[in-house]
Design a protein around this motif. Structure first.
Motif: not given
Length: 343
Positions: A108-111, A137-140
């Motif tokens: 998973x990629x967190x940006x 996967x998770x967009x901050x």
């Protein structure tokens, strides 16, 4: 839980500093990898000395901004360290390499700083943002506008509005910088200029922007990025005596200098935000910006490479007295850590 955090340039080091603390406090192990995209010591190693940060856990020392060269090395590192997530910041080629490495390894990629758009697809940074957001996967997101952009684009990942972690860094480090370092001139008596974007370090555009700086009435402190200085020398672009060309400044020196300037002239996305948080008006040498709210409030003016517009904007620059708070409250790192913990 363990995350692999990919950093490659100084703005990403700024963002990583408060978030590293928040991740640790949330019980999340962090492996920090420095790709070496920026390897000039004034843009990388000295930064850790300035802020007392521990050195990255892994230094790839690749000394390139080529995504195709960065990605295999980061991918191999993801596979060997087996993190639960790959965490990337902003819009650099290191960001894109980290996101691709996560995707290729099924991690998973967190940006951090997701959903920003300038609308200018000629900018590599804009293309990087779009691709990374489609992978993540998770967009901050720093604000609701960014989250709405992602919803409109139909990205598959989960978007969470957390505020901007750069605001955390400014809250923590700007007072320290002003306490430790005196600016080179009396506060409010000078202009700070930075130029490093790919489009602006080509001869004709850089020459036009510098001609505007040369016509300003106030002293200009101009820390030159290595590739900017190389173009100045190669194209024989002369700066006026009142434009003080310096080597890149250490973070605390630069933060003290910039936060006490009368005006900041830049093409940096990060510095546009920092100027806003410092309460210093900004003039941006670009045709567009991802930080559109700073323009809407009147704190930032886009002049592209027009020297006449630059001179007029600097002369008229005033920070609006009624400027609203933008991009969070300086506590984004804690929200990011919580979002990552529940990934």
């Amino acid at each position: 839980m363990k995350v692999l955090a990919v950093v490659g340039n100084r703005p990403q080091f700024v963002k990583a500093a408060p978030l590293s603390v928040a991740l640790r406090d949330a019980g999340i192990a962090e492996v920090v990898v420095h790709t070496g995209q920026h390897w000039d010591p004034e843009l990388s190693a000295v930064f850790f000395d300035d802020l007392g940060l521990h050195e990255p856990d892994v230094e790839l020392d690749l000394r390139t901004a080529d995504v195709d060269a960065l990605t295999p090395a980061v991918t191999e590192l993801v596979r060997s360290t087996q993190p639960d997530a790959v965490l990337v910041y902003g819009d650099t080629n290191s960001t894109l390499a980290g996101a691709r490495a996560g995707a290729e390894s099924g991690t998973p990629v967190v940006h951090v700083e997701a959903g920003l758009r300038s609308g200018d697809l000629s900018m590599p940074e804009e293309r990087n943002r779009i691709e990374v957001d489609r992978i993540a996967t998770l967009l901050l997101c720093p604000d609701e506008r960014s989250a709405e952009t992602l919803a409109t684009e139909g990205v598959p990942g989960r978007a969470v509005v957390v505020g901007d972690v750069m605001a955390d860094a400014v809250r923590l480090f700007a007072p320290l910088a002003r306490e430790r370092v005196q600016p080179p001139l009396p506060p409010g008596s000078y202009v700070v200029a930075t130029l490093h974007r790919e489009a602006n370090v080509h001869g004709p555009r850089l020459a036009r922007i510098v001609s505007g700086l040369n016509r300003l009435e106030e002293p200009v402190v101009f820390p030159a990025h290595p590739r900017t200085r190389a173009t100045l020398e190669r194209e024989h672009i002369e700066v006026a005596p009142h434009v003080v060309l310096t080597e890149p400044l250490g973070y605390l020196v630069f933060a003290s200098t910039a936060s006490q300037a009368r005006v900041i002239v830049t093409d940096s996305g990060g510095l546009q935000k920092e100027a806003y948080w410092y309460g210093v008006p900004c003039v941006t040498a670009r045709p567009s910006t991802e930080w559109t709210d700073t323009v809407a409030t009147g704190a930032n003016v886009l002049v592209d490479d027009d020297p006449d517009a630059l001179v007029a904007a600097v002369a008229a620059a005033r920070f609006p007295a009624d400027a609203p708070a933008l991009y969070g409250d300086g506590h984004a790192a804690e929200r990011i850590a919580e979002a990552v913990r529940t990934l």
